[in-house]
Design an enzyme around this catalytic site. Structure first.
Site, PDB file in Angstrom:
ATOM      1  N   TYR A  21      41.626  53.858  40.388  1.00 45.13           N
ATOM      2  CA  TYR A  21      40.165  53.855  40.543  1.00 45.13           C
ATOM      3  C   TYR A  21      39.783  54.514  41.875  1.00 45.13           C
ATOM      4  O   TYR A  21      40.647  55.058  42.576  1.00 45.13           O
ATOM      5  CB  TYR A  21      39.620  52.434  40.365  1.00 45.13           C
ATOM      6  CG  TYR A  21      39.908  51.953  38.952  1.00 45.13           C
ATOM      7  CD1 TYR A  21      39.296  52.585  37.871  1.00 45.13           C
ATOM      8  CD2 TYR A  21      40.841  50.956  38.695  1.00 45.13           C
ATOM      9  CE1 TYR A  21      39.597  52.212  36.563  1.00 45.13           C
ATOM     10  CE2 TYR A  21      41.148  50.571  37.395  1.00 45.13           C
ATOM     11  CZ  TYR A  21      40.515  51.205  36.329  1.00 45.13           C
ATOM     12  OH  TYR A  21      40.808  50.856  35.046  1.00 45.13           O
ATOM     13  N   THR A  55      39.931  42.456  33.354  1.00 44.28           N
ATOM     14  CA  THR A  55      38.714  42.961  32.727  1.00 44.28           C
ATOM     15  C   THR A  55      38.651  42.467  31.288  1.00 44.28           C
ATOM     16  O   THR A  55      39.603  42.659  30.531  1.00 44.28           O
ATOM     17  CB  THR A  55      38.724  44.504  32.782  1.00 44.28           C
ATOM     18  OG1 THR A  55      38.580  44.883  34.145  1.00 44.28           O
ATOM     19  CG2 THR A  55      37.619  45.118  31.960  1.00 44.28           C
ATOM     20  N   PRO A  78      43.427  39.621  38.291  1.00 38.77           N
ATOM     21  CA  PRO A  78      42.139  40.156  37.844  1.00 38.77           C
ATOM     22  C   PRO A  78      42.271  40.749  36.442  1.00 38.77           C
ATOM     23  O   PRO A  78      43.191  41.537  36.191  1.00 38.77           O
ATOM     24  CB  PRO A  78      41.828  41.239  38.888  1.00 38.77           C
ATOM     25  CG  PRO A  78      43.138  41.583  39.518  1.00 38.77           C
ATOM     26  CD  PRO A  78      43.982  40.353  39.446  1.00 38.77           C
ATOM     27  N   ALA A 127      43.725  49.810  43.555  1.00 37.32           N
ATOM     28  CA  ALA A 127      44.894  50.042  42.694  1.00 37.32           C
ATOM     29  C   ALA A 127      44.474  50.788  41.419  1.00 37.32           C
ATOM     30  O   ALA A 127      43.300  51.094  41.207  1.00 37.32           O
ATOM     31  CB  ALA A 127      45.529  48.698  42.323  1.00 37.32           C
ATOM     32  N   ASN A 128      45.492  51.078  40.598  1.00 37.94           N
ATOM     33  CA  ASN A 128      45.290  51.472  39.197  1.00 37.94           C
ATOM     34  C   ASN A 128      44.436  52.721  38.967  1.00 37.94           C
ATOM     35  O   ASN A 128      43.811  52.870  37.913  1.00 37.94           O
ATOM     36  CB  ASN A 128      44.704  50.297  38.388  1.00 37.94           C
ATOM     37  CG  ASN A 128      45.672  49.117  38.326  1.00 37.94           C
ATOM     38  OD1 ASN A 128      46.847  49.274  38.638  1.00 37.94           O
ATOM     39  ND2 ASN A 128      45.194  47.956  37.925  1.00 37.94           N
ATOM     40  N   GLN A 165      36.830  40.491  42.657  1.00 38.71           N
ATOM     41  CA  GLN A 165      37.448  41.806  42.851  1.00 38.71           C
ATOM     42  C   GLN A 165      36.380  42.901  42.872  1.00 38.71           C
ATOM     43  O   GLN A 165      35.643  43.095  41.902  1.00 38.71           O
ATOM     44  CB  GLN A 165      38.478  42.098  41.752  1.00 38.71           C
ATOM     45  CG  GLN A 165      39.354  43.298  42.139  1.00 38.71           C
ATOM     46  CD  GLN A 165      40.332  43.728  41.075  1.00 38.71           C
ATOM     47  OE1 GLN A 165      39.984  43.834  39.901  1.00 38.71           O
ATOM     48  NE2 GLN A 165      41.564  44.028  41.476  1.00 38.71           N
ATOM     49  N   ARG A 220      58.210  47.661  38.531  1.00 37.49           N
ATOM     50  CA  ARG A 220      58.579  47.684  37.106  1.00 37.49           C
ATOM     51  C   ARG A 220      57.354  47.715  36.197  1.00 37.49           C
ATOM     52  O   ARG A 220      57.465  47.954  35.011  1.00 37.49           O
ATOM     53  CB  ARG A 220      59.417  46.466  36.770  1.00 37.49           C
ATOM     54  CG  ARG A 220      58.665  45.184  37.015  1.00 37.49           C
ATOM     55  CD  ARG A 220      59.567  44.114  37.587  1.00 37.49           C
ATOM     56  NE  ARG A 220      58.788  42.916  37.730  1.00 37.49           N
ATOM     57  CZ  ARG A 220      59.037  41.811  37.063  1.00 37.49           C
ATOM     58  NH1 ARG A 220      60.045  41.755  36.238  1.00 37.49           N
ATOM     59  NH2 ARG A 220      58.265  40.780  37.247  1.00 37.49           N
ATOM     60  N   HIS A 273      39.687  46.293  45.360  1.00 36.20           N
ATOM     61  CA  HIS A 273      40.516  46.898  44.304  1.00 36.20           C
ATOM     62  C   HIS A 273      40.834  48.341  44.694  1.00 36.20           C
ATOM     63  O   HIS A 273      40.010  49.238  44.516  1.00 36.20           O
ATOM     64  CB  HIS A 273      39.751  46.848  42.990  1.00 36.20           C
ATOM     65  CG  HIS A 273      40.556  47.185  41.770  1.00 36.20           C
ATOM     66  ND1 HIS A 273      41.858  47.641  41.827  1.00 36.20           N
ATOM     67  CD2 HIS A 273      40.236  47.125  40.442  1.00 36.20           C
ATOM     68  CE1 HIS A 273      42.300  47.847  40.591  1.00 36.20           C
ATOM     69  NE2 HIS A 273      41.334  47.536  39.744  1.00 36.20           N
ATOM     70  N   ASN A 277      45.963  55.697  34.513  1.00 34.98           N
ATOM     71  CA  ASN A 277      44.817  56.542  34.849  1.00 34.98           C
ATOM     72  C   ASN A 277      45.239  57.868  35.474  1.00 34.98           C
ATOM     73  O   ASN A 277      44.534  58.425  36.313  1.00 34.98           O
ATOM     74  CB  ASN A 277      43.806  55.801  35.738  1.00 34.98           C
ATOM     75  CG  ASN A 277      42.973  54.804  34.945  1.00 34.98           C
ATOM     76  OD1 ASN A 277      42.677  55.046  33.767  1.00 34.98           O
ATOM     77  ND2 ASN A 277      42.603  53.700  35.564  1.00 34.98           N
TER      78      ASN A 277
HETATM   79  C1  FMN Z   1      43.289  42.848  29.610  1.00 34.12           C
HETATM   80  C2  FMN Z   1      43.674  43.322  30.975  1.00 34.12           C
HETATM   81  C3  FMN Z   1      42.683  43.576  31.904  1.00 34.12           C
HETATM   82  C4  FMN Z   1      43.005  43.951  33.211  1.00 34.12           C
HETATM   83  N1  FMN Z   1      42.004  44.126  34.139  1.00 34.12           N
HETATM   84  C5  FMN Z   1      42.308  44.355  35.435  1.00 34.12           C
HETATM   85  C6  FMN Z   1      41.294  44.372  36.433  1.00 34.12           C
HETATM   86  O1  FMN Z   1      40.103  44.169  36.167  1.00 34.12           O
HETATM   87  N2  FMN Z   1      41.669  44.617  37.704  1.00 34.12           N
HETATM   88  C7  FMN Z   1      42.985  44.836  38.062  1.00 34.12           C
HETATM   89  O2  FMN Z   1      43.275  45.039  39.248  1.00 34.12           O
HETATM   90  N3  FMN Z   1      43.963  44.800  37.137  1.00 34.12           N
HETATM   91  C8  FMN Z   1      43.665  44.532  35.846  1.00 34.12           C
HETATM   92  N4  FMN Z   1      44.672  44.422  34.915  1.00 34.12           N
HETATM   93  C9  FMN Z   1      46.077  44.395  35.376  1.00 34.12           C
HETATM   94  C10 FMN Z   1      46.510  42.935  35.591  1.00 34.12           C
HETATM   95  O3  FMN Z   1      45.824  42.361  36.696  1.00 34.12           O
HETATM   96  C11 FMN Z   1      48.023  42.820  35.847  1.00 34.12           C
HETATM   97  O4  FMN Z   1      48.372  43.551  36.989  1.00 34.12           O
HETATM   98  C12 FMN Z   1      48.829  43.318  34.651  1.00 34.12           C
HETATM   99  O5  FMN Z   1      48.337  42.737  33.445  1.00 34.12           O
HETATM  100  C13 FMN Z   1      50.315  42.968  34.768  1.00 34.12           C
HETATM  101  O6  FMN Z   1      50.488  41.577  34.886  1.00 34.12           O
HETATM  102  P1  FMN Z   1      50.975  40.663  33.643  1.00 34.12           P
HETATM  103  O7  FMN Z   1      52.280  41.251  33.195  1.00 34.12           O
HETATM  104  O8  FMN Z   1      51.152  39.285  34.242  1.00 34.12           O
HETATM  105  O9  FMN Z   1      49.943  40.706  32.590  1.00 34.12           O
HETATM  106  C14 FMN Z   1      44.361  44.108  33.581  1.00 34.12           C
HETATM  107  C15 FMN Z   1      45.374  43.868  32.627  1.00 34.12           C
HETATM  108  C16 FMN Z   1      45.034  43.484  31.354  1.00 34.12           C
HETATM  109  C17 FMN Z   1      46.153  43.207  30.368  1.00 34.12           C
END
Ligand code: FMN
Length: 367
Positions: free
Chosen positions: A182, A28, A26, A179-180, A101, A269, A177, A237
């Site tokens: 929210y 954004t 996912p 996670a993160n 999501q 990580r 969602h 966050n």
């Molecule tokens: C531009 C951007 C937007 C993201 N938006 C979301 C999101 O909407 N929902 C979510 O659960 N994680 C979001 N993430 C986290 C990613 O889903 C992912 O967990 C994170 O980028 C690590 O994976 P990667 O190393 O393959 O990029 C976002 C990450 C980035 C870089």
């Protein structure tokens, strides 16, 4: 040929046959139109990425109150449902699959993004450190308003209605969602949840809201088309918990009741703050024996680490975020051992086609 499971092996996810094990994470991208309605540009972006085993859409607010960033899409109005139909049709026409999501940001918002300029809501009136992203640039986070106990069923109902809307919009499933940092994560972790009612205090109480939301969403879709995302190691966050191991072990055990199709874990990580975090260890390896169904591993994967996590059996599927931003045909590139396009961070959040739909496919590059 090796019979070893790797990223390019097919996989049966619930009732869906995935041609490979690469999941588009996912992401954004802040490019929804007026009224937080997805449009033709968004359909093109997702369509270009339809060769993923599964696409998980960008986080999408379940209600106007659930919004926390400029130009993110919603799934609460009829216009948004119509907009999303453009996306789901485009992905399906290319033979792909897409889950939506479901998102409520809780305290990660700003009055300027809230209905009637109200305060963002949260489990407790605790402001996160840092800045909100608003239409007028970054502004310090405000102290949110703690939700009344009586308001919580209404938010569960927002999730249920959003799940129904996702079904009407033609999605193949939904991801909750949690996670993160929210709203759902804010209820789980004790740095953000200091409530004294049945939604705060003990781990059982802090998990109650998530489990009620899950029950509502599963009531619409059935467990075999609902996944969930958790970030037990995330500090993004301004999150923390006094005992994440006990908390997330309890939550994942309880989630097993719903027979959810997958658990999407952000690995230790990747702490979400942009740093690699070696200090905690609550990832797919740890939770593999606890969760009954499919596990998706996400966070900082390259091809090698993706194949490794599959070969070791820690996860069944691997999500790629930033690599899917810049490589619309990522499975094909892995299959061909082709070079990858580099991503441009400056176009991650907001803007138009540039950095969104103009990353070239391998075909275009070699033509
Ligand atoms: C531009 C951007 C937007 C993201 N938006 C979301 C999101 O909407 N929902 C979510 O659960 N994680 C979001 N993430 C986290 C990613 O889903 C992912 O967990 C994170 O980028 C690590 O994976 P990667 O190393 O393959 O990029 C976002 C990450 C980035 C870089």
């Amino acid at each position: 040929m090796s019979s070893e499971i790797n990223l390019l092996s097919p996989y049966k996810l619930g009732s869906y046959d995935l041609p490979n094990r690469l999941i588009m994470a996912p992401l954004t991208r802040n490019r929804a139109g007026e009224g937080n309605v997805p449009g033709a540009l968004n359909a093109t972006y997702y369509e270009q990425r339809a060769s993923a085993g599964l696409i998980i859409s960008e986080a999408t607010q379940v209600s106007p109150q659930g919004m926390g960033y400029p130009s993110t899409p919603g799934i609460h109005s009829p216009e948004q449902v119509e907009g999303w139909k453009l996306v789901t049709r485009a992905v399906h026409d290319r033979g792909g699959r897409i889950f939506l999501q479901l998102w409520h940001v809780g305290r990660i918002s700003h009055p300027s993004l809230q209905p009637n300029g109200e305060l963002p809501v949260a489990p407790s009136a605790i402001a996160p450190a840092g800045n909100a992203s608003t239409y007028e640039g970054e502004k310090p986070f405000v102290t949110p308003r703690a939700l009344e106990t009586e308001e919580i069923p209404g938010i569960v109902e927002d999730y249920r209605r959003a799940a129904e809307n996702a079904l009407a919009a033609g999605f193949d499933g939904v991801e909750i969602h949690s996670a993160n940092g929210y709203l759902l994560d804010q209820f789980l972790q004790d740095s953000t949840n200091q409530r004294t009612d049945r939604y705060g205090g003990s781990i059982e109480n802090r998990a109650r809201f998530l489990l009620e939301v899950t029950e509502a969403v599963v009531g619409v879709w059935g467990g075999d088309r609902v996944g969930i995302r958790l970030s037990p190691n995330g500090v993004f966050n301004d999150m923390s918990d006094s005992n994440p191991e006990a908390l997330f072990t309890y939550v994942i055990n309880e989630l097993n009741r719903f027979n959810l199709v997958y658990l999407h874990l952000i690995e230790p990580r990747w702490d979400g703050s942009g740093n690699m975090n070696g200090s905690r260890d609550l990832g797919s390896q740890y939770f593999r024996s606890i969760f009954k169904n499919t596990i998706i591993s996400a966070g900082g994967h390259d091809r090698q680490s993706g194949d490794e996590v599959l070969a070791k059996g820690y996860a069944d599927l691997v999500a790629y975020g930033r690599l899917f931003i810049s490589n619309p045909d990522l499975p094909k590139r892995f299959a061909a051992n082709a070079e990858l396009n580099l991503y441009d961070r400056s176009t991650f959040y907001g803007g138009s086609e540039h950095g969104y739909t103009d990353y070239p496919s391998l075909e275009l590059q070699t033509a």
